[in-house]
Design an enzyme around this catalytic site. Sequence first.
Site, PDB file in Angstrom:
ATOM      1  N   GLY A   1     -39.269  -7.477 -47.813  1.00  0.00           N
ATOM      2  CA  GLY A   1     -39.095  -8.699 -48.497  1.00  0.00           C
ATOM      3  C   GLY A   1     -38.268  -8.591 -49.540  1.00  0.00           C
ATOM      4  O   GLY A   1     -38.438  -7.729 -50.591  1.00  0.00           O
TER       5      GLY A   1
ATOM      6  N   ASP B   1     -28.324  -4.086 -29.784  1.00  0.00           N
ATOM      7  CA  ASP B   1     -28.856  -4.614 -30.639  1.00  0.00           C
ATOM      8  C   ASP B   1     -30.433  -4.468 -30.461  1.00  0.00           C
ATOM      9  O   ASP B   1     -30.870  -4.331 -29.455  1.00  0.00           O
ATOM     10  CB  ASP B   1     -28.537  -6.001 -30.823  1.00  0.00           C
ATOM     11  CG  ASP B   1     -28.600  -6.546 -32.285  1.00  0.00           C
ATOM     12  OD1 ASP B   1     -29.507  -5.887 -33.084  1.00  0.00           O
ATOM     13  OD2 ASP B   1     -28.100  -7.761 -32.413  1.00  0.00           O
TER      14      ASP B   1
ATOM     15  N   CYS C   1     -49.361  -5.924 -29.943  1.00  0.00           N
ATOM     16  CA  CYS C   1     -49.195  -7.227 -29.749  1.00  0.00           C
ATOM     17  C   CYS C   1     -47.609  -7.486 -28.912  1.00  0.00           C
ATOM     18  O   CYS C   1     -46.769  -7.045 -29.437  1.00  0.00           O
ATOM     19  CB  CYS C   1     -49.117  -8.036 -30.885  1.00  0.00           C
ATOM     20  SG  CYS C   1     -48.978  -9.924 -30.844  1.00  0.00           S
TER      21      CYS C   1
ATOM     22  N   SER D   1     -30.770  -1.388 -38.136  1.00  0.00           N
ATOM     23  CA  SER D   1     -32.012  -1.155 -37.468  1.00  0.00           C
ATOM     24  C   SER D   1     -31.732  -0.818 -35.824  1.00  0.00           C
ATOM     25  O   SER D   1     -32.774  -0.153 -35.170  1.00  0.00           O
ATOM     26  CB  SER D   1     -33.016  -2.361 -37.628  1.00  0.00           C
ATOM     27  OG  SER D   1     -32.222  -3.632 -37.057  1.00  0.00           O
TER      28      SER D   1
ATOM     29  N   ASN E   1     -50.141  -8.920 -46.538  1.00  0.00           N
ATOM     30  CA  ASN E   1     -49.043  -8.826 -45.603  1.00  0.00           C
ATOM     31  C   ASN E   1     -49.507  -9.436 -44.188  1.00  0.00           C
ATOM     32  O   ASN E   1     -50.584  -8.877 -43.908  1.00  0.00           O
ATOM     33  CB  ASN E   1     -48.585  -7.428 -45.547  1.00  0.00           C
ATOM     34  CG  ASN E   1     -47.353  -7.362 -44.160  1.00  0.00           C
ATOM     35  OD1 ASN E   1     -47.439  -6.415 -43.555  1.00  0.00           O
ATOM     36  ND2 ASN E   1     -46.773  -8.562 -44.154  1.00  0.00           N
TER      37      ASN E   1
ATOM     38  N   CYS F   1     -44.912 -12.420 -28.756  1.00  0.00           N
ATOM     39  CA  CYS F   1     -43.513 -13.096 -28.862  1.00  0.00           C
ATOM     40  C   CYS F   1     -43.027 -12.942 -27.401  1.00  0.00           C
ATOM     41  O   CYS F   1     -41.785 -13.820 -27.272  1.00  0.00           O
ATOM     42  CB  CYS F   1     -42.732 -12.497 -29.966  1.00  0.00           C
ATOM     43  SG  CYS F   1     -42.369 -10.686 -29.987  1.00  0.00           S
TER      44      CYS F   1
ATOM     45  N   CYS G   1     -48.050  -4.977 -34.318  1.00  0.00           N
ATOM     46  CA  CYS G   1     -46.778  -5.675 -33.864  1.00  0.00           C
ATOM     47  C   CYS G   1     -45.608  -4.893 -33.408  1.00  0.00           C
ATOM     48  O   CYS G   1     -45.312  -3.627 -34.161  1.00  0.00           O
ATOM     49  CB  CYS G   1     -46.310  -6.383 -35.176  1.00  0.00           C
ATOM     50  SG  CYS G   1     -44.646  -7.218 -35.131  1.00  0.00           S
TER      51      CYS G   1
ATOM     52  N   TYR H   1     -37.942  -3.134 -35.078  1.00  0.00           N
ATOM     53  CA  TYR H   1     -36.901  -3.753 -36.131  1.00  0.00           C
ATOM     54  C   TYR H   1     -37.464  -3.455 -37.350  1.00  0.00           C
ATOM     55  O   TYR H   1     -36.507  -3.071 -38.429  1.00  0.00           O
ATOM     56  CB  TYR H   1     -37.042  -5.207 -35.807  1.00  0.00           C
ATOM     57  CG  TYR H   1     -36.076  -6.090 -36.723  1.00  0.00           C
ATOM     58  CD1 TYR H   1     -34.560  -5.772 -37.060  1.00  0.00           C
ATOM     59  CD2 TYR H   1     -36.688  -6.782 -37.708  1.00  0.00           C
ATOM     60  CE1 TYR H   1     -33.609  -6.305 -37.694  1.00  0.00           C
ATOM     61  CE2 TYR H   1     -35.700  -7.612 -38.715  1.00  0.00           C
ATOM     62  CZ  TYR H   1     -34.474  -7.214 -38.624  1.00  0.00           C
ATOM     63  OH  TYR H   1     -33.870  -7.963 -39.686  1.00  0.00           O
TER      64      TYR H   1
END
Length: 471
Positions: free
Chosen positions: A40, A357, A449, A295, A114, A452, A248, A254
Amino acid sequence: MRDESVFDELKEECGVFGIAGHPEATRLTYYGLHALQHRGQESAGIAATDGGAFRHHRGMGLVTEVFDDDTLRKLSGHTAIGHVRYSTTGESGLLNAQPLVFNYPFGPLALATNGNLVNAGRLKRELEREGSIFQTTTDTEVIAHLIARSRRERLEDAVAEALAQLTGAFALLILTKDRLLVAQDPHGLRPLSIGRLGDAHVFSSETCAFDAIGAELIREVQPGELIVLDRSGLRSRSFAPPARRAVCSFEYIYFARPDSEIGGINVHAARKRLGRQLAKEAPAEADVVTGVPDSSISAAIGYAEAAGIPYELGLLKNRYVGRTFIQPSQEMREQGVKMKLSAVRKVVEGKRVVMVDDSLVRGTTSRRIVRMLREAGATEVHVRISSPPVRFPCFYGIDTSDRDQLIAAIHSVEEIREIIGADSLAFLSAEGMLEAIGRHPGELNRGHCLACFDGRYPTEIEDAMVMEGRR
């Protein structure tokens, strides 16, 4: 929300750090936040106590911009919590910078968290009908109001009662004058670990912050666990039964720093394995492999090793460019994106290039990098993505677009290839990703998870406002 159409990177909401029982707690929190800066970059804050005085400071910008020696001296204390933020819910502004600080019958209380709550909208509406007045637009304040309205006599019981009402992702630190409370959501969606530094206990979103201050990793905070640290020591209890573990996946792909460890797995090593698996699933005839910094470099090295193709530094990142996603105008954001990366001509000129990537969200950055490589003389550009296609929005703390702006949700792989101008394009399979990372083989989705990627959310997504905005 800001216009992110020119910026194709995923954004994580924030990072948290806390330490209890150390005379230099504030300065160590500063170092810990510096190690978590990648999570952040919009705002930073620290709250600290010496058991009597309770002090806090927040500001917009990087950790080094918000704090100086004078500020840190004024925040002296033996227990402190800190926060770095990138907004996914709530506006970007000092009002929403954390830790949020409130006055209660228990005394001053600071919260840093978070993640995102998927039932925050409903809870907020219910609280407002009962008379609560909200001062911010972040869902962290919902937790504060739930604690304040509890009739439990002990603070830890009030916190446990409040947390039991939440649905979604949260790694939470709460500081009072005489105690530190730490909690993890029942699914363990966001990472949170416990460390030791001498007699002090340390908590962090990532273990790289432990390394920064010389602390030793002890374990991860468990899903549904509430930890209380006070004068009598550390004790642990459950505020909710542990649910299906669902960390996640993008922490490995990433978000986390390569030197961090999540679930006993080094992130750099996991990314190399992702690259190796990608080379097996999607080989390419090429002369050189390069990764999009920073990354994707680990995955690109793994791809190159497995494919037997040399890895080269074909793309260079300008580390002194401004934060393009908070520039004040579209034109300035565009210029910032153009300045962020450059191709190394002598590496790619006349070569068939595999560009690795970690993700492909909207396609805008991939299209620009492919064009950049061609302009630098690459004869072919083969794009390889070390994660599955992102087809569904995240509600747990990642700033993904409406689904109709996720390129993989509305286009086939071949259509995406044409849009970004690559000679070939391939994504890593979900099965290959889980196998490469190597978590918990006996658990569903190996404790990840995958929402997405497949739209199967580990919690109910109950807030109609959220669903309408992210359908």
